[in-house]
Write an enzyme that holds these catalytic residues in place. Structure first.
Site, PDB file in Angstrom:
ATOM      1  N   ASP A 150       0.877  -1.169   0.000  1.00 38.88           N
ATOM      2  CA  ASP A 150       0.000   0.000   0.000  1.00 38.88           C
ATOM      3  C   ASP A 150       0.917   1.221   0.000  1.00 38.88           C
ATOM      4  O   ASP A 150       1.453   1.596   1.042  1.00 38.88           O
ATOM      5  CB  ASP A 150      -0.911  -0.013   1.230  1.00 38.88           C
ATOM      6  CG  ASP A 150      -1.892   1.142   1.235  1.00 38.88           C
ATOM      7  OD1 ASP A 150      -2.274   1.609   0.143  1.00 38.88           O
ATOM      8  OD2 ASP A 150      -2.273   1.587   2.332  1.00 38.88           O
ATOM      9  N   GLU A 187      -1.873  -1.125  -5.405  1.00 40.27           N
ATOM     10  CA  GLU A 187      -3.137  -0.498  -5.802  1.00 40.27           C
ATOM     11  C   GLU A 187      -2.924   0.235  -7.114  1.00 40.27           C
ATOM     12  O   GLU A 187      -1.860   0.806  -7.344  1.00 40.27           O
ATOM     13  CB  GLU A 187      -3.582   0.538  -4.766  1.00 40.27           C
ATOM     14  CG  GLU A 187      -4.203  -0.035  -3.533  1.00 40.27           C
ATOM     15  CD  GLU A 187      -4.736   1.051  -2.600  1.00 40.27           C
ATOM     16  OE1 GLU A 187      -5.424   0.668  -1.653  1.00 40.27           O
ATOM     17  OE2 GLU A 187      -4.465   2.245  -2.807  1.00 40.27           O
ATOM     18  N   ASP A 210      -2.379   0.615   6.779  1.00 37.08           N
ATOM     19  CA  ASP A 210      -1.617   0.420   5.545  1.00 37.08           C
ATOM     20  C   ASP A 210      -1.178  -1.036   5.392  1.00 37.08           C
ATOM     21  O   ASP A 210      -1.153  -1.570   4.282  1.00 37.08           O
ATOM     22  CB  ASP A 210      -0.395   1.346   5.519  1.00 37.08           C
ATOM     23  CG  ASP A 210      -0.799   2.805   5.627  1.00 37.08           C
ATOM     24  OD1 ASP A 210      -1.467   3.295   4.706  1.00 37.08           O
ATOM     25  OD2 ASP A 210      -0.470   3.445   6.641  1.00 37.08           O
TER      26      ASP A 210
END
Length: 168
Positions: free
Chosen positions: A9, A70, A145
């Site tokens: 992340d 992501e 995270d």
């Protein structure tokens, strides 16, 4: 066949990473995880350098079979989007220099893979990751995270398992 999948992340202040170990018969367990915390007092250039060096060390120690990030999304503030994109680039480069394949999933796809709905809250993601992997530590408020990184890795594990079976 066993496999290590690393979810990341990305962030300009905190980047969570999480590695899952997949064993035969699709048993998933947490391998290792952590957060790369960067100082807001450092220049962006210095933070990107530290992010690259720290993640490179983790990749050299663990050598995952895949890295998952992501997909880029657009913030209301264009500068935030650019800065995050640069952090993503640093992370992708660290994996690419080691010939580790990089995969990307939208945040809502990763949330759906773990929670069952794409608009799940961070707390819901943390709860499900802690239950799936039996690691209560990710319920801490400073582990969002890391939980997101685990969600990305789990998402890829599910997706690649279906792809291997010929399901799209």
């Amino acid at each position: 066949m066993t496999q290590l999948i690393m979810g990341i992340d990305p962030g300009t202040l905190v980047s969570g990473y999480a590695i899952i170990h997949i064993e035969q018969r699709y048993k998933i367990r947490a391998h290792s995880y952590g957060a790369i915390r960067l100082s807001s007092k450092d220049s962006l250039t210095q933070r990107y350098k530290q992010l690259f060096q720290t993640l490179s060390g983790v990749l050299d120690d663990i050598t995952p079979d895949a890295v998952v990030l992501e997909t880029q999304y657009v913030h209301k503030n264009p500068q935030s989007t650019i800065k995050l994109g640069m952090a993503r680039g640093v992370l992708i480069l660290a994996a690419a220099l080691r010939d580790i394949p990089v995969f990307e999933y939208a945040p809502n796809v990763a949330k759906r893979a773990v929670v069952g709905k794409g608009n799940a809250s961070k707390q819901q993601v943390q709860l499900m990751v802690s239950k799936i992997l039996n690691i209560p530590d990710v319920l801490n408020s400073n582990c969002e995270d890391i939980a997101d990184a685990f969600a990305l890795a789990i998402c890829h594990a599910h997706t690649s398992a279906y792809t291997c079976l010929g399901v799209r």
